[in-house]
Enzyme design. Structure first.
Site, mmCIF file in Angstrom:
data_model
loop_
_atom_site.group_PDB
_atom_site.id
_atom_site.type_symbol
_atom_site.label_atom_id
_atom_site.label_comp_id
_atom_site.label_asym_id
_atom_site.label_seq_id
_atom_site.Cartn_x
_atom_site.Cartn_y
_atom_site.Cartn_z
ATOM 1 C CG ASP A 122 -2.126 1.004 1.262
ATOM 2 O OD1 ASP A 122 -1.760 2.088 1.111
ATOM 3 O OD2 ASP A 122 -3.178 0.783 1.139
ATOM 4 C CB ILE A 123 0.994 4.194 -2.188
ATOM 5 C CG1 ILE A 123 -0.315 4.621 -2.273
ATOM 6 C CG2 ILE A 123 1.711 3.324 -3.461
ATOM 7 C CD1 ILE A 123 -0.597 5.447 -3.545
ATOM 8 C CG HIS A 152 -8.722 -2.580 -2.985
ATOM 9 N ND1 HIS A 152 -9.773 -1.838 -3.590
ATOM 10 C CD2 HIS A 152 -8.148 -1.901 -1.889
ATOM 11 C CE1 HIS A 152 -9.865 -0.753 -2.588
ATOM 12 N NE2 HIS A 152 -8.973 -0.878 -1.617
ATOM 13 C CG LEU A 153 -7.705 -8.843 1.334
ATOM 14 C CD1 LEU A 153 -9.210 -8.930 2.161
ATOM 15 C CD2 LEU A 153 -7.451 -10.112 1.052
ATOM 16 C CG HIS A 154 -7.046 -2.692 2.772
ATOM 17 N ND1 HIS A 154 -6.223 -1.396 2.550
ATOM 18 C CD2 HIS A 154 -7.960 -2.399 1.964
ATOM 19 C CE1 HIS A 154 -6.599 -0.597 2.012
ATOM 20 N NE2 HIS A 154 -7.857 -0.997 1.534
#
Length: 114
Positions: A17-18, A86-88
């Site tokens: 993740d950015i 999207h999965l974190h």
């Protein structure tokens, strides 16, 4: 910041993740466009399980194996940063605050099955 994939299979691409919210914060993004977790159907449980498996694999590759201290989940609409499923994968989660707009992967799988 450039989005650089660190893993891919036939269904999912993964990257850091950015704007990480934890030491380990990865995004597992479906290659096929799916709007968000509310767009999923019962017959897509296997896809969600595959996304979770990718998240665990990435954590293991980065020497994090305490899965009791991991949170895997999806942001609920209206609070999605991108309109693509999207999965974190976040770890460690000791310091994270729970969010009402975040549904864990386990809870989503349970909801899809019922």
């Amino acid at each position: 910041t450039l989005w650089v994939p660190c893993f891919a299979n036939e269904d999912v691409v993964c990257s850091k993740d950015i704007k990480p919210a934890a030491t380990h914060h990865y995004l597992m993004v479906t290659k096929k466009h799916i709007g968000n977790c509310r767009s999923l159907r019962k017959d897509q449980v296997e896809l969600v399980e595959n996304i979770v498996t990718v998240g665990k694999t990435i954590l293991e590759r980065n020497n994090f194996t305490d899965f009791m201290n991991v949170r895997m989940g999806f942001h609920m609409p209206l609070f999605c940063s991108i309109s693509h499923l999207h999965l974190h994968g976040l770890a460690p989660v000791d310091q994270l605050v729970n969010s009402y707009w975040f549904i864990t992967a386990d809870h989503l799988i349970e909801k899809l099955r019922t």
